[in-house]
Design an enzyme around this catalytic site. Structure first.
Site, PDB file in Angstrom:
ATOM      1  N   GLU A  16       0.835  -1.211   0.000  1.00 31.59           N
ATOM      2  CA  GLU A  16       0.000   0.000   0.000  1.00 31.59           C
ATOM      3  C   GLU A  16       0.870   1.261   0.000  1.00 31.59           C
ATOM      4  O   GLU A  16       0.554   2.241  -0.664  1.00 31.59           O
ATOM      5  CB  GLU A  16      -0.934  -0.012   1.210  1.00 31.59           C
ATOM      6  CG  GLU A  16      -2.012  -1.080   1.064  1.00 31.59           C
ATOM      7  CD  GLU A  16      -3.013  -1.045   2.195  1.00 31.59           C
ATOM      8  OE1 GLU A  16      -2.566  -1.244   3.339  1.00 31.59           O
ATOM      9  OE2 GLU A  16      -4.199  -0.820   1.944  1.00 31.59           O
TER      10      GLU A  16
ATOM     11  N   GLU B 162      -4.098  -9.073   3.563  1.00 30.24           N
ATOM     12  CA  GLU B 162      -4.946  -8.711   4.716  1.00 30.24           C
ATOM     13  C   GLU B 162      -6.166  -9.613   4.863  1.00 30.24           C
ATOM     14  O   GLU B 162      -6.597  -9.915   5.978  1.00 30.24           O
ATOM     15  CB  GLU B 162      -5.417  -7.257   4.597  1.00 30.24           C
ATOM     16  CG  GLU B 162      -4.332  -6.226   4.845  1.00 30.24           C
ATOM     17  CD  GLU B 162      -3.500  -5.895   3.611  1.00 30.24           C
ATOM     18  OE1 GLU B 162      -3.608  -6.623   2.591  1.00 30.24           O
ATOM     19  OE2 GLU B 162      -2.743  -4.920   3.656  1.00 30.24           O
TER      20      GLU B 162
END
Ligand code: NAI
Length: 685
Positions: free
Chosen positions: A109, A129
């Protein structure tokens, strides 16, 4: 060249070279994006001054392996990752992420918050995630689809897949590959006057709604419909919304909520437990060489083990009893490689390499040059013991010998071997190239460096090791046997097999115990019961139903009937089986009593937990968390419940004690109560 060092900010070092800031993230061992890293980055970016560009790069093995999961159980301190990403996007100059090793989760990210990404071809990029019960929380669901399209993003995010740099470039996730020096490549890239290019402001490519819906449906099914998977899909779909700020805020709120939900705590427990399971406290020995493997026995398991080794780049020599059996096994192995190749799972080069790495022999003397020899011959002492004696005689002293026995007593098997210290158990699960779990069994005489070699093998094969001492069924099969016995007694006392299976599936098991028995075949356990008949305690409760099924030829799916009928592919409750159950109850003088799904679930679990407590007390398993790792990786235990002990540790202790009392009544004579409360306390402590 004009070079100078700017002030260091904790875990981030800054060097300015010809107007370009090189920000090196240095947080060993894997550059986790902890608070110190986030703070260092934001200070470096905000204090950067007048620059032509900046490069973010990781020191050591990786870019950024992910956020620091230890921080996820509590409030996060400023700056959070979105603040750091905002600083990258707000910088008046282009920022390039230079990626090697891994860029996972928050690491990717961060890279997506940069204007450009350069990666080494073998770098691994991914957003795992979802496998930790969450969704990406710092823009991953919004920025990734802007580069790759939403279909690839859904697949990558929901599958928690790691893509190599070379594939990331093809997907548009990476702008260029660096074949040589990564930093030089990044500097050169920036030297070509790159404009600012904020990923969040790009438009999501249009891929057609039908294809997108199909990808989303598939991902949701694969993700067992878990709420976080559904949220991830919803967010990726919303990436088409031009109001990116609102969707980013939505994503952050979902992430903040999910990271504190029970699923996320359970999955973090497994994450840390899995890393720990591969180590043995106090073991410092180095593994022996591990460059080639001999496999003896080319049946179901031997072939699976060979496939696993070949896929990991280890040359394999397969040994069978005679030329005909050898040819059969080798042909089956080559066919399996061809089939993988035909499905696009193996490149031409990998197919050729794996075929070249496979050879065969009918004489164990021909595998004397292998570093490790694994036997997977019939599960009979009369076959295994003479073979081990022969191996010990013929193989040079340095060769490690592994046995893939499921139940046999390895200590007894090697008792008379001069070289018994080089023998260990390597208990694979079927199919051995697919199943993650590997029980590494430390027999009484196993030398430390031999044990270390077993753990090194697991690592090389990408398996999840769990270390066990010798016990009937080691850790996994022994716990599973207690679970299955409880399930069978529940049926004897009144539940229908399909009711038990439905309750297990509702809890989250991939399949219930009776569907599993039908799949693996009822005959193996039948043979074991016959062997044990003479020594069985006559006062212990005995469930004769599976014997009656086997006597009637109902051996499971392979015979078209077992606990269920199989008129088509799917199992269907059987009237004939219901009759057999009624007879068995009548013979045992049992009046069937209805039992709720909740009781079934709790009784199946407490049976596992009690057996786990016994195994720990006996020293067969090293630590409570290893039990959870075993069940989650080899027995279809729902990962989001963290394993049986984690599940129990979240329950009311009084309820667990009541479950244990009920288990004792259900099992009856011969029941051994394990130290359950202490075990759960040890897991928590
Ligand atoms: P299998 O019957 O499919 O294969 C055994 C093979 O060993 C046969 O191909 C046979 O020809 C060969 N063999 C027998 N004696 C030999 C000798 N002296 N030299 C060379 N080859 C010989 O059996 P399977 O299922 O592969 O099991 C093998 C071992 O793995 C057993 O100890 C079993 O308990 C264990 N195991 C089995 C699992 C399963 O799910 N099938 C799971 C984990 C372990």
């Amino acid at each position: 060249m004009n070079t100078h060092s700017a002030p260091s900010h904790g875990a981030v070092h800054t060097e300015i070279r010809d107007g370009i800031a090189i920000l090196t993230i240095d947080n060993p061992p894997v550059n986790a994006g902890s608070h110190a890293v986030r703070l260092g980055l934001i200070k470096a970016l905000q204090g950067a001054g007048d620059l032509r560009g900046a490069v973010l790069i990781g020191a050591g093995r990786s870019f950024v392996a992910g956020s620091d999961l230890r921080e996820f159980g509590a409030p996060l301190a400023w700056p959070e990752l979105p603040d750091v990403i905002a600083a990258c996007e707000d910088a008046p100059f282009p920022v390039v992420a230079a990626i090697h090793g891994v860029a996972l989760g928050g690491g990717l990210e961060l890279a997506l918050g940069c204007d450009y990404r350069i990666a080494t071809p073998d770098a691994k990029l991914g957003l795992p995630e979802v496998s930790l019960g969450m969704v990406p929380g710092a823009g991953g669901t919004q920025r990734l689809p802007r580069l790759t399209g939403r279909i690839a993003a859904v697949e990558m995010i929901c599958g928690a897949t790691r893509v190599p740099g070379i594939r990331a470039e093809a997907l548009g996730l990476v702008d260029a590959l660096a074949d040589g020096d990564l930093l030089e490549a990044a500097l050169e890239f920036l030297a070509q006057d790159r404009p600012k290019r904020v990923v969040a402001q790009l438009t999501v490519p249009d891929e057609g709604s039908a294809a997108l819906k199909a990808a989303c449906d598939k991902a949701l099914k694969k993700g067992r419909g878990r709420p976080n998977v559904a949220e991830a899909i919803r967010l990726v779909q919303a990436a088409a919304d031009p109001d990116v700020a609102t969707v980013l805020a939505d994503e952050r709120a979902v992430f903040q909520r999910l990271r504190l939900e029970p699923d996320a705590f359970a999955l973090r427990h497994l994450f840390f437990s899995e890393r720990r399971a591969g180590s043995v406290d106090g073991l410092s020995a180095k593994p022996r060489a591990l460059a080639s493997v001999g496999v003896i026995g080319g049946g179901t398991m031997g072939q699976g083990i060979a496939r696993a080794c070949l896929a990991a780049g280890l040359p394999v020599t397969l040994v069978e009893r005679d030329a005909e059996a050898l040819e059969r096994s080798l042909t089956a192995l080559r066919d399996a490689l061809d089939a993988r190749h035909a499905r696009g799972r193996l490149t031409d080069a990998a197919l050729a390499a794996q075929k070249a790495a496979l050879s065969g022999a009918t004489d164990v003397a021909d595998i004397a040059a292998c570093d490790l020899v694994i036997e997977a011959v019939f599960e009979e002492l009369s076959v295994k013991v003479p073979l081990l004696e022969q191996l010990d005689r013929v193989l040079p002293e340095n060769v490690v010998i592994g046995t893939n026995t499921s139940y046999l007593d390895i200590n007894a098997m090697v008792a008379d071997l001069p070289g018994k210290s080089r023998v260990l158990g390597l208990h694979f699960f079927s199919p051995a190239d697919v199943m993650k779990l590997l029980e590494v069994v430390r027999a009484e005489a196993t030398a430390d460096d031999v044990l270390a070699t077993g753990l090194a093998l697991a690592k090389k094969l990408g398996k999840q090791p769990v270390v066990a001492r010798v016990a009937e069924g080691f850790i996994g099969n022994r716990i599973y046997a207690a679970y299955r016995r409880r399930a069978e007694l529940l049926v004897l006392d009144g539940a229908a097999p399909e009711t038990v299976d439905a309750a297990a599936a509702e809890f989250g098991f991939a399949m219930g115990p009776f569907a599993v028995s039908d799949l693996s075949g009822l005959d193996i356990a039948w043979a074991m019961r016959k062997r044990q008949a003479a020594t069985r305690d006559p006062n212990a409760r005995y469930v004769s139903i599976p014997d009656r099924l086997c006597e009637g030829g109902r051996l499971g799916r392979k015979t078209g009937a077992g606990w269920y009928d199989y008129p088509e592919k799917a199992p269907v409750p059987s009237g004939a089986v219901a009759d057999i159950i009624r007879e068995a109850r009548a013979e045992a003088g049992i009046t069937p009593e209805p039992v709720t799904a909740d009781t079934i679930q709790r009784q199946l679990l407490i049976a596992m937990i009690n057996e786990a407590a016994l195994l720990l007390a006996e020293g067969v398993a090293q630590r409570p968390s290893d039990i959870d790792v075993t069940l989650a990786n080899g027995y279809g235990f729902p990962r989001w419940k963290g394993g049986p002990l984690w599940w129990a540790a979240q329950e009311n202790p009084e309820q667990i004690a009541a479950d244990l009392d009920q288990l004792e009544r259900g099992i009856g004579h011969g029941f051994t109560r394990g130290p359950v409360a202490q075990t759960l306390a040890a897991l928590k402590g």
